[in-house]
Scaffold this active site. Structure first.
Site, PDB file in Angstrom:
ATOM      1  N   LYS A   1      30.723  62.010  24.257  1.00 38.62           N
ATOM      2  CA  LYS A   1      32.116  61.741  23.904  1.00 38.62           C
ATOM      3  C   LYS A   1      32.416  61.904  22.410  1.00 38.62           C
ATOM      4  O   LYS A   1      33.589  61.957  22.020  1.00 38.62           O
ATOM      5  CB  LYS A   1      32.496  60.311  24.322  1.00 38.62           C
ATOM      6  CG  LYS A   1      32.548  60.112  25.822  1.00 38.62           C
ATOM      7  CD  LYS A   1      33.687  60.902  26.411  1.00 38.62           C
ATOM      8  CE  LYS A   1      33.752  60.821  27.918  1.00 38.62           C
ATOM      9  NZ  LYS A   1      34.291  62.030  28.539  1.00 38.62           N
TER      10      LYS A   1
ATOM     11  N   HIS B   1      31.525  74.093  33.922  1.00 37.02           N
ATOM     12  CA  HIS B   1      30.801  73.470  35.024  1.00 37.02           C
ATOM     13  C   HIS B   1      31.613  72.303  35.573  1.00 37.02           C
ATOM     14  O   HIS B   1      32.562  71.850  34.957  1.00 37.02           O
ATOM     15  CB  HIS B   1      29.383  73.064  34.619  1.00 37.02           C
ATOM     16  CG  HIS B   1      29.306  72.094  33.491  1.00 37.02           C
ATOM     17  ND1 HIS B   1      28.822  70.828  33.624  1.00 37.02           N
ATOM     18  CD2 HIS B   1      29.662  72.214  32.200  1.00 37.02           C
ATOM     19  CE1 HIS B   1      28.871  70.216  32.471  1.00 37.02           C
ATOM     20  NE2 HIS B   1      29.374  71.024  31.588  1.00 37.02           N
TER      21      HIS B   1
ATOM     22  N   PRO C   1      25.099  59.154  22.502  1.00 40.02           N
ATOM     23  CA  PRO C   1      25.340  60.517  22.991  1.00 40.02           C
ATOM     24  C   PRO C   1      25.533  60.611  24.511  1.00 40.02           C
ATOM     25  O   PRO C   1      26.063  61.611  24.997  1.00 40.02           O
ATOM     26  CB  PRO C   1      24.082  61.285  22.563  1.00 40.02           C
ATOM     27  CG  PRO C   1      23.042  60.240  22.296  1.00 40.02           C
ATOM     28  CD  PRO C   1      23.781  59.013  21.867  1.00 40.02           C
TER      29      PRO C   1
ATOM     30  N   TYR D   1      21.225  64.610  34.278  1.00 38.54           N
ATOM     31  CA  TYR D   1      20.695  63.379  33.684  1.00 38.54           C
ATOM     32  C   TYR D   1      19.623  62.835  34.628  1.00 38.54           C
ATOM     33  O   TYR D   1      19.699  63.068  35.834  1.00 38.54           O
ATOM     34  CB  TYR D   1      21.796  62.321  33.567  1.00 38.54           C
ATOM     35  CG  TYR D   1      22.991  62.721  32.713  1.00 38.54           C
ATOM     36  CD1 TYR D   1      22.994  62.464  31.353  1.00 38.54           C
ATOM     37  CD2 TYR D   1      24.110  63.342  33.266  1.00 38.54           C
ATOM     38  CE1 TYR D   1      24.086  62.807  30.555  1.00 38.54           C
ATOM     39  CE2 TYR D   1      25.199  63.701  32.477  1.00 38.54           C
ATOM     40  CZ  TYR D   1      25.184  63.426  31.123  1.00 38.54           C
ATOM     41  OH  TYR D   1      26.249  63.774  30.349  1.00 38.54           O
TER      42      TYR D   1
HETATM   43  C1  PHB Z   1      24.014  68.003  24.955  1.00 35.21           C
HETATM   44  O1  PHB Z   1      24.059  69.108  25.506  1.00 35.21           O
HETATM   45  O2  PHB Z   1      23.568  67.877  23.807  1.00 35.21           O
HETATM   46  C2  PHB Z   1      24.498  66.815  25.709  1.00 35.21           C
HETATM   47  C3  PHB Z   1      25.035  66.972  26.965  1.00 35.21           C
HETATM   48  C4  PHB Z   1      25.487  65.880  27.683  1.00 35.21           C
HETATM   49  C5  PHB Z   1      25.395  64.621  27.123  1.00 35.21           C
HETATM   50  C6  PHB Z   1      24.874  64.455  25.846  1.00 35.21           C
HETATM   51  C7  PHB Z   1      24.415  65.555  25.137  1.00 35.21           C
HETATM   52  O3  PHB Z   1      25.833  63.558  27.824  1.00 35.21           O
END
Ligand code: PHB
Ligand code: APR
Length: 394
Positions: A296, A72, A292, A200
Protein backbone atom coordinates in the site's frame (compact mmCIF):
# COMPACT_ATOMS: atom_id res chain seq x y z
CA UNK A 1 13.73 32.49 -5.67
CA UNK A 2 9.97 32.69 -5.53
CA UNK A 3 7.39 30.07 -6.46
CA UNK A 4 3.85 29.02 -5.55
CA UNK A 5 4.56 25.55 -4.11
CA UNK A 6 7.95 24.42 -2.77
CA UNK A 7 8.06 20.61 -2.92
CA UNK A 8 10.53 18.85 -0.61
CA UNK A 9 11.51 15.37 -1.85
CA UNK A 10 11.71 13.97 -5.40
CA UNK A 11 10.43 10.45 -4.63
CA UNK A 12 7.15 9.24 -6.14
CA UNK A 13 5.04 11.62 -4.01
CA UNK A 14 7.05 14.78 -4.78
CA UNK A 15 7.46 14.00 -8.48
CA UNK A 16 3.81 13.09 -9.05
CA UNK A 17 2.79 16.32 -7.32
CA UNK A 18 5.21 18.21 -9.57
CA UNK A 19 3.74 16.51 -12.64
CA UNK A 20 0.11 17.31 -11.75
CA UNK A 21 0.82 20.90 -10.67
CA UNK A 22 2.93 21.50 -13.79
CA UNK A 23 0.12 20.40 -16.07
CA UNK A 24 -2.34 22.62 -14.20
CA UNK A 25 -0.05 25.65 -14.50
CA UNK A 26 0.84 25.90 -10.80
CA UNK A 27 4.46 27.05 -10.34
CA UNK A 28 6.66 24.89 -8.17
CA UNK A 29 10.26 23.94 -7.40
CA UNK A 30 11.40 20.50 -6.17
CA UNK A 31 14.26 20.03 -3.66
CA UNK A 32 15.85 16.58 -3.27
CA UNK A 33 18.62 15.62 -0.86
CA UNK A 34 20.01 12.74 -2.94
CA UNK A 35 21.26 12.40 -6.51
CA UNK A 36 18.85 11.30 -9.19
CA UNK A 37 20.70 7.97 -9.58
CA UNK A 38 20.43 7.30 -5.88
CA UNK A 39 16.66 7.79 -5.93
CA UNK A 40 16.38 5.56 -9.01
CA UNK A 41 18.45 2.83 -7.37
CA UNK A 42 15.97 2.10 -4.58
CA UNK A 43 14.03 -1.15 -4.97
CA UNK A 44 10.52 -0.88 -3.62
CA UNK A 45 7.18 -2.65 -3.95
CA UNK A 46 5.37 -3.16 -7.21
CA UNK A 47 1.62 -3.69 -7.00
CA UNK A 48 -0.59 -0.82 -8.15
CA UNK A 49 -4.21 -0.37 -7.17
CA UNK A 50 -6.43 0.35 -10.15
CA UNK A 51 -6.98 3.92 -8.90
CA UNK A 52 -3.20 4.41 -9.02
CA UNK A 53 -3.10 3.03 -12.57
CA UNK A 54 -5.82 5.47 -13.63
CA UNK A 55 -4.24 8.42 -11.83
CA UNK A 56 -0.94 7.78 -13.62
CA UNK A 57 -2.72 7.42 -16.97
CA UNK A 58 -4.74 10.61 -16.39
CA UNK A 59 -1.52 12.55 -16.00
CA UNK A 60 0.24 11.21 -19.08
CA UNK A 61 2.33 8.66 -17.19
CA UNK A 62 0.68 5.46 -18.40
CA UNK A 63 2.39 4.61 -21.70
CA UNK A 64 5.26 2.41 -20.47
CA UNK A 65 3.19 1.05 -17.58
CA UNK A 66 0.53 -0.14 -20.04
CA UNK A 67 3.20 -1.70 -22.28
CA UNK A 68 5.33 -3.36 -19.65
CA UNK A 69 3.10 -3.77 -16.59
CA UNK A 70 1.42 -7.06 -15.87
CA UNK A 71 -2.31 -6.90 -15.15
CA UNK A 72 -3.44 -9.52 -12.67
CA UNK A 73 -6.64 -10.26 -10.84
CA UNK A 74 -5.94 -12.85 -8.18
CA UNK A 75 -4.74 -12.71 -4.59
CA UNK A 76 -3.08 -16.06 -3.90
CA UNK A 77 -2.34 -17.40 -0.46
CA UNK A 78 -0.48 -20.68 0.03
CA UNK A 79 -1.23 -22.28 3.38
CA UNK A 80 -1.23 -25.57 5.30
CA UNK A 81 1.82 -26.62 3.31
CA UNK A 82 0.45 -27.60 -0.07
CA UNK A 83 -2.86 -25.72 -0.37
CA UNK A 84 -3.49 -22.61 -2.43
CA UNK A 85 -6.35 -20.14 -1.95
CA UNK A 86 -6.93 -18.00 -5.00
CA UNK A 87 -9.31 -15.03 -4.76
CA UNK A 88 -10.36 -13.44 -8.05
CA UNK A 89 -10.73 -9.73 -7.28
CA UNK A 90 -12.37 -9.08 -10.63
CA UNK A 91 -15.08 -11.64 -9.89
CA UNK A 92 -15.49 -10.35 -6.37
CA UNK A 93 -15.38 -6.55 -6.78
CA UNK A 94 -14.89 -5.93 -10.52
CA UNK A 95 -11.34 -4.61 -10.23
CA UNK A 96 -7.83 -5.75 -11.09
CA UNK A 97 -4.27 -4.79 -10.10
CA UNK A 98 -1.14 -3.98 -12.07
CA UNK A 99 2.36 -5.31 -11.29
CA UNK A 100 4.74 -2.48 -12.21
CA UNK A 101 7.75 -1.57 -10.08
CA UNK A 102 8.11 1.69 -8.21
CA UNK A 103 11.58 1.99 -9.76
CA UNK A 104 9.95 2.13 -13.21
CA UNK A 105 7.40 4.70 -12.05
CA UNK A 106 10.23 6.83 -10.70
CA UNK A 107 11.98 6.64 -14.09
CA UNK A 108 8.76 7.58 -15.88
CA UNK A 109 8.27 10.55 -13.53
CA UNK A 110 11.81 11.87 -14.09
CA UNK A 111 11.48 11.44 -17.84
CA UNK A 112 8.20 13.39 -17.82
CA UNK A 113 9.83 16.09 -15.66
CA UNK A 114 12.73 16.38 -18.14
CA UNK A 115 10.30 16.75 -21.02
CA UNK A 116 8.30 19.48 -19.29
CA UNK A 117 11.34 21.29 -17.91
CA UNK A 118 10.34 20.98 -14.24
CA UNK A 119 12.78 22.69 -11.89
CA UNK A 120 14.45 20.16 -9.55
CA UNK A 121 17.49 20.74 -7.33
CA UNK A 122 19.19 17.41 -6.58
CA UNK A 123 21.76 17.18 -3.78
CA UNK A 124 20.08 20.00 -1.87
CA UNK A 125 21.23 19.82 1.76
CA UNK A 126 19.97 21.43 5.00
CA UNK A 127 16.50 21.74 3.49
CA UNK A 128 14.27 23.43 6.04
CA UNK A 129 10.71 24.81 5.86
CA UNK A 130 10.30 28.14 7.70
CA UNK A 131 7.41 30.43 8.65
CA UNK A 132 4.81 27.82 7.73
CA UNK A 133 2.18 29.33 10.04
CA UNK A 134 2.45 32.66 8.18
CA UNK A 135 1.18 33.68 4.73
CA UNK A 136 4.74 33.90 3.45
CA UNK A 137 6.60 30.68 4.23
CA UNK A 138 10.03 29.96 2.79
CA UNK A 139 12.34 27.02 2.42
CA UNK A 140 16.06 27.41 3.10
CA UNK A 141 18.67 24.98 1.73
CA UNK A 142 22.25 24.67 0.57
CA UNK A 143 23.09 23.84 -3.01
CA UNK A 144 26.59 23.59 -4.45
CA UNK A 145 27.92 25.03 -1.21
CA UNK A 146 25.73 28.15 -1.46
CA UNK A 147 22.87 29.00 0.91
CA UNK A 148 19.56 29.54 -0.93
CA UNK A 149 16.00 30.51 -0.11
CA UNK A 150 12.70 29.90 -1.88
CA UNK A 151 9.73 32.07 -0.90
CA UNK A 152 6.40 30.39 -1.56
CA UNK A 153 2.68 30.16 -0.76
CA UNK A 154 2.80 26.52 0.33
CA UNK A 155 5.34 23.90 1.33
CA UNK A 156 4.63 20.29 0.30
CA UNK A 157 6.55 17.89 2.55
CA UNK A 158 7.09 14.82 0.36
CA UNK A 159 10.41 13.92 1.94
CA UNK A 160 9.69 10.43 3.22
CA UNK A 161 9.94 8.95 6.68
CA UNK A 162 13.39 10.44 7.42
CA UNK A 163 12.62 13.88 6.02
CA UNK A 164 12.68 17.30 7.69
CA UNK A 165 9.09 18.40 7.01
CA UNK A 166 7.20 16.35 9.58
CA UNK A 167 9.60 17.47 12.33
CA UNK A 168 8.74 21.11 11.56
CA UNK A 169 5.34 20.46 13.15
CA UNK A 170 5.72 21.14 16.90
CA UNK A 171 5.52 18.10 19.15
CA UNK A 172 2.59 19.70 20.96
CA UNK A 173 0.59 19.53 17.71
CA UNK A 174 1.90 16.25 16.28
CA UNK A 175 0.33 12.94 17.29
CA UNK A 176 2.18 9.79 16.27
CA UNK A 177 0.90 6.21 16.16
CA UNK A 178 3.31 3.35 15.66
CA UNK A 179 3.67 -0.43 15.62
CA UNK A 180 6.90 -2.20 14.71
CA UNK A 181 6.98 -5.91 13.87
CA UNK A 182 9.68 -8.04 15.51
CA UNK A 183 10.90 -9.41 12.15
CA UNK A 184 11.77 -8.26 8.64
CA UNK A 185 11.50 -9.26 5.00
CA UNK A 186 14.57 -10.49 3.21
CA UNK A 187 14.00 -9.67 -0.47
CA UNK A 188 15.91 -10.67 -3.57
CA UNK A 189 15.70 -9.75 -7.23
CA UNK A 190 16.62 -12.46 -9.70
CA UNK A 191 16.82 -12.32 -13.49
CA UNK A 192 14.60 -15.36 -13.94
CA UNK A 193 10.99 -15.66 -15.17
CA UNK A 194 8.52 -15.02 -12.29
CA UNK A 195 5.64 -17.28 -11.34
CA UNK A 196 2.63 -16.23 -13.45
CA UNK A 197 0.77 -15.37 -10.20
CA UNK A 198 1.61 -13.21 -7.20
CA UNK A 199 1.57 -15.59 -4.25
CA UNK A 200 1.78 -15.01 -0.49
CA UNK A 201 2.52 -17.92 1.86
CA UNK A 202 1.51 -18.52 5.45
CA UNK A 203 3.84 -21.22 6.78
CA UNK A 204 5.02 -22.48 10.16
CA UNK A 205 8.56 -21.51 9.14
CA UNK A 206 7.39 -17.97 8.38
CA UNK A 207 5.89 -15.82 5.63
CA UNK A 208 7.05 -15.90 2.00
CA UNK A 209 6.05 -13.96 -1.13
CA UNK A 210 6.63 -14.62 -4.83
CA UNK A 211 6.26 -11.46 -6.90
CA UNK A 212 7.39 -10.02 -10.20
CA UNK A 213 8.81 -7.00 -11.94
CA UNK A 214 8.85 -8.05 -15.60
CA UNK A 215 8.94 -11.28 -17.66
CA UNK A 216 12.63 -11.76 -16.85
CA UNK A 217 12.81 -10.23 -13.39
CA UNK A 218 11.40 -11.89 -10.27
CA UNK A 219 11.06 -10.54 -6.75
CA UNK A 220 10.92 -12.98 -3.83
CA UNK A 221 10.77 -12.45 -0.07
CA UNK A 222 11.04 -14.57 3.06
CA UNK A 223 10.31 -13.40 6.59
CA UNK A 224 13.56 -13.23 8.57
CA UNK A 225 14.86 -12.08 11.93
CA UNK A 226 15.75 -8.38 12.25
CA UNK A 227 19.04 -9.56 13.75
CA UNK A 228 19.96 -11.21 10.42
CA UNK A 229 22.14 -9.45 7.87
CA UNK A 230 22.21 -10.17 4.15
CA UNK A 231 25.58 -11.91 4.70
CA UNK A 232 23.74 -14.56 6.73
CA UNK A 233 21.71 -15.39 3.64
CA UNK A 234 23.57 -17.00 0.77
CA UNK A 235 21.49 -17.41 -2.39
CA UNK A 236 21.30 -21.16 -1.71
CA UNK A 237 19.96 -20.62 1.78
CA UNK A 238 17.41 -18.16 0.42
CA UNK A 239 16.06 -20.51 -2.28
CA UNK A 240 15.94 -23.47 0.12
CA UNK A 241 13.99 -21.45 2.65
CA UNK A 242 11.59 -20.10 0.02
CA UNK A 243 10.92 -23.61 -1.31
CA UNK A 244 10.35 -24.94 2.21
CA UNK A 245 7.56 -22.37 2.69
CA UNK A 246 5.59 -22.71 -0.57
CA UNK A 247 3.71 -25.64 -2.15
CA UNK A 248 5.75 -28.07 -4.26
CA UNK A 249 3.59 -27.32 -7.28
CA UNK A 250 4.76 -23.67 -7.36
CA UNK A 251 8.31 -24.44 -6.17
CA UNK A 252 8.70 -26.81 -9.14
CA UNK A 253 7.83 -23.96 -11.53
CA UNK A 254 10.40 -21.53 -10.13
CA UNK A 255 13.71 -21.17 -11.88
CA UNK A 256 16.47 -20.20 -9.47
CA UNK A 257 19.39 -17.95 -10.34
CA UNK A 258 21.89 -15.61 -8.74
CA UNK A 259 20.35 -12.68 -6.84
CA UNK A 260 21.15 -9.28 -8.35
CA UNK A 261 19.90 -7.45 -5.25
CA UNK A 262 19.38 -8.60 -1.69
CA UNK A 263 18.14 -6.47 1.21
CA UNK A 264 16.27 -6.67 4.49
CA UNK A 265 13.26 -4.40 5.06
CA UNK A 266 11.65 -3.72 8.44
CA UNK A 267 7.88 -3.96 8.91
CA UNK A 268 6.54 -0.82 10.49
CA UNK A 269 3.13 0.88 10.74
CA UNK A 270 3.35 4.59 11.48
CA UNK A 271 0.95 7.54 11.17
CA UNK A 272 1.62 11.16 12.07
CA UNK A 273 -1.37 13.48 12.44
CA UNK A 274 -2.31 16.06 11.28
CA UNK A 275 -1.06 16.08 7.70
CA UNK A 276 -1.37 19.86 7.55
CA UNK A 277 0.21 22.49 9.75
CA UNK A 278 -0.44 26.05 8.60
CA UNK A 279 0.81 26.19 5.03
CA UNK A 280 2.86 23.00 5.32
CA UNK A 281 1.21 19.88 3.87
CA UNK A 282 2.62 16.36 4.23
CA UNK A 283 2.15 13.60 1.64
CA UNK A 284 3.35 10.00 1.32
CA UNK A 285 5.93 8.39 3.61
CA UNK A 286 6.58 11.79 5.25
CA UNK A 287 3.32 11.25 7.14
CA UNK A 288 2.87 7.48 7.23
CA UNK A 289 4.52 4.10 6.72
CA UNK A 290 2.76 0.80 6.13
CA UNK A 291 4.35 -2.64 6.37
CA UNK A 292 4.98 -3.93 2.83
CA UNK A 293 2.29 -6.65 3.15
CA UNK A 294 -0.38 -5.62 0.64
CA UNK A 295 1.93 -3.10 -1.10
CA UNK A 296 0.00 0.00 0.00
CA UNK A 297 2.95 2.44 0.47
CA UNK A 298 3.19 3.77 -3.04
CA UNK A 299 -0.59 3.66 -3.54
CA UNK A 300 -1.10 5.84 -0.46
CA UNK A 301 1.52 8.31 -1.70
CA UNK A 302 -0.48 8.55 -4.95
CA UNK A 303 -3.82 9.05 -3.21
CA UNK A 304 -2.38 11.75 -0.92
CA UNK A 305 -0.98 13.55 -3.95
CA UNK A 306 -4.30 13.25 -5.77
CA UNK A 307 -5.99 15.06 -2.89
CA UNK A 308 -3.17 17.54 -2.32
CA UNK A 309 -2.79 18.54 -5.97
CA UNK A 310 -6.55 19.09 -6.14
CA UNK A 311 -6.32 21.26 -3.02
CA UNK A 312 -3.58 23.48 -4.51
CA UNK A 313 -5.13 23.71 -7.98
CA UNK A 314 -8.57 24.61 -6.52
CA UNK A 315 -6.95 27.20 -4.26
CA UNK A 316 -5.56 29.07 -7.28
CA UNK A 317 -9.06 28.90 -8.78
CA UNK A 318 -10.47 30.57 -5.66
CA UNK A 319 -11.82 27.50 -3.83
CA UNK A 320 -10.16 26.51 -0.52
CA UNK A 321 -12.48 23.69 0.50
CA UNK A 322 -10.00 20.97 -0.42
CA UNK A 323 -7.17 22.71 1.40
CA UNK A 324 -9.30 22.82 4.51
CA UNK A 325 -10.34 19.16 4.28
CA UNK A 326 -7.00 17.74 3.06
CA UNK A 327 -5.67 16.33 6.32
CA UNK A 328 -8.92 14.66 7.42
CA UNK A 329 -9.68 13.31 3.96
CA UNK A 330 -6.18 11.92 3.39
CA UNK A 331 -6.06 10.40 6.87
CA UNK A 332 -9.35 8.55 6.36
CA UNK A 333 -7.82 6.69 3.42
CA UNK A 334 -4.48 6.26 5.20
CA UNK A 335 -6.13 4.58 8.18
CA UNK A 336 -8.12 2.33 5.85
CA UNK A 337 -4.90 1.07 4.27
CA UNK A 338 -3.11 1.02 7.64
CA UNK A 339 -5.69 -1.28 9.16
CA UNK A 340 -5.77 -3.54 6.09
CA UNK A 341 -1.97 -3.85 5.91
CA UNK A 342 -1.85 -4.71 9.59
CA UNK A 343 -4.60 -7.32 9.21
CA UNK A 344 -2.81 -8.95 6.27
CA UNK A 345 0.48 -8.84 8.18
CA UNK A 346 -1.13 -10.58 11.17
CA UNK A 347 -2.77 -13.16 8.93
CA UNK A 348 0.35 -14.19 7.06
CA UNK A 349 3.35 -13.95 9.40
CA UNK A 350 4.79 -16.14 12.09
CA UNK A 351 5.25 -14.01 15.24
CA UNK A 352 8.07 -14.93 17.65
CA UNK A 353 5.69 -15.67 20.52
CA UNK A 354 3.18 -17.45 18.31
CA UNK A 355 1.85 -20.71 19.74
CA UNK A 356 0.40 -23.69 17.90
CA UNK A 357 -3.00 -22.32 18.89
CA UNK A 358 -2.25 -19.03 17.12
CA UNK A 359 -1.03 -20.91 14.04
CA UNK A 360 -4.28 -22.91 13.90
CA UNK A 361 -6.31 -19.72 14.40
CA UNK A 362 -4.48 -18.10 11.45
CA UNK A 363 -5.13 -21.16 9.32
CA UNK A 364 -8.77 -21.08 10.35
CA UNK A 365 -9.04 -17.49 9.18
CA UNK A 366 -7.63 -18.48 5.79
CA UNK A 367 -10.01 -21.43 5.73
CA UNK A 368 -12.88 -19.03 6.43
CA UNK A 369 -11.67 -16.78 3.61
CA UNK A 370 -11.56 -19.79 1.30
CA UNK A 371 -15.18 -20.66 2.07
CA UNK A 372 -16.82 -17.25 2.37
CA UNK A 373 -17.71 -15.05 -0.56
CA UNK A 374 -18.42 -12.19 1.89
CA UNK A 375 -14.91 -12.46 3.39
CA UNK A 376 -13.37 -12.56 -0.08
CA UNK A 377 -15.29 -9.43 -1.09
CA UNK A 378 -14.09 -7.62 2.06
CA UNK A 379 -10.46 -8.57 1.38
CA UNK A 380 -10.67 -7.80 -2.34
CA UNK A 381 -12.20 -4.33 -2.02
CA UNK A 382 -9.37 -3.29 0.28
CA UNK A 383 -6.63 -5.02 -1.68
CA UNK A 384 -7.61 -3.35 -4.98
CA UNK A 385 -7.89 -0.01 -3.13
CA UNK A 386 -10.69 1.80 -1.36
CA UNK A 387 -12.40 4.47 -3.47
CA UNK A 388 -11.18 8.07 -3.50
CA UNK A 389 -13.41 10.71 -1.95
CA UNK A 390 -14.66 13.52 -4.13
CA UNK A 391 -16.03 17.03 -3.83
CA UNK A 392 -19.29 16.19 -2.05
CA UNK A 393 -17.27 14.64 0.75
CA UNK A 394 -15.01 17.68 1.21
C1 PHB B 1 6.57 -6.61 -4.37
O1 PHB B 1 6.46 -7.03 -5.53
O2 PHB B 1 7.61 -6.08 -3.98
C2 PHB B 1 5.41 -6.77 -3.45
C3 PHB B 1 4.24 -7.32 -3.91
C4 PHB B 1 3.15 -7.48 -3.07
C5 PHB B 1 3.26 -7.08 -1.75
C6 PHB B 1 4.43 -6.50 -1.28
C7 PHB B 1 5.52 -6.35 -2.13
O3 PHB B 1 2.20 -7.24 -0.93
N1 APR C 1 15.52 17.29 2.00
C1 APR C 1 15.26 16.97 0.71
N2 APR C 1 14.86 15.74 0.32
C2 APR C 1 14.71 14.81 1.26
C3 APR C 1 14.95 15.09 2.63
C4 APR C 1 15.36 16.39 2.98
N3 APR C 1 15.61 16.72 4.26
N4 APR C 1 14.71 13.97 3.33
C5 APR C 1 14.35 13.04 2.46
N5 APR C 1 14.34 13.53 1.20
C6 APR C 1 13.99 12.82 -0.05
C7 APR C 1 14.50 11.39 -0.09
O1 APR C 1 15.85 11.34 -0.53
C8 APR C 1 13.55 10.75 -1.08
O2 APR C 1 14.03 10.80 -2.40
O3 APR C 1 12.59 12.69 -0.14
C9 APR C 1 12.27 11.57 -0.97
C10 APR C 1 11.14 10.79 -0.34
O4 APR C 1 10.82 9.71 -1.18
P1 APR C 1 10.22 8.32 -0.63
O5 APR C 1 10.93 7.93 0.60
O6 APR C 1 10.21 7.37 -1.77
O7 APR C 1 8.72 8.70 -0.20
P2 APR C 1 7.42 9.04 -1.06
O8 APR C 1 7.75 9.88 -2.24
O9 APR C 1 6.42 9.48 -0.07
O10 APR C 1 6.99 7.66 -1.67
C11 APR C 1 6.38 6.65 -0.92
O11 APR C 1 8.10 5.14 -1.38
O12 APR C 1 9.14 4.41 0.56
C12 APR C 1 8.33 4.05 -0.50
O13 APR C 1 6.98 2.31 0.27
C13 APR C 1 7.03 3.67 0.04
O14 APR C 1 6.20 3.14 -2.01
C14 APR C 1 6.16 4.14 -1.02
C15 APR C 1 6.73 5.36 -1.55
Amino acid sequence: MRTQVAIIGAGPAGMLLSRILGRAGVEHIVLERQTRDHVLGRIRAGVLEWGTVETLRDHGLGARMDREGHVHETINIAWRGQELLSVDTHDRVGKRMMAYGQTNIQEDLYEAADASGAEIFFEASDVQPNGVTTDSPWVSFTHGGVGQRIDCDFVAGCDGFHGASRLTIPESVRREYEKVCPFGWLGILSETPPLPILMYANHERGFALCSMRNPMLSRYYVQCSMEDTVDDWSDDRFWNELFARIPNEQADQIQTGPSIEKSIAPLRSFVSEPMRYGNLFLAGDAAHIVPPTGAKGLNLAVSDVRYLSRAFVSHYQGDDRYLESYSEMALRRVWGAMRFSWWLTLLLHRFPDQTDFDQRAQEQEISYLAGSEAAQIAMSEQYVGLPYEDQEDA
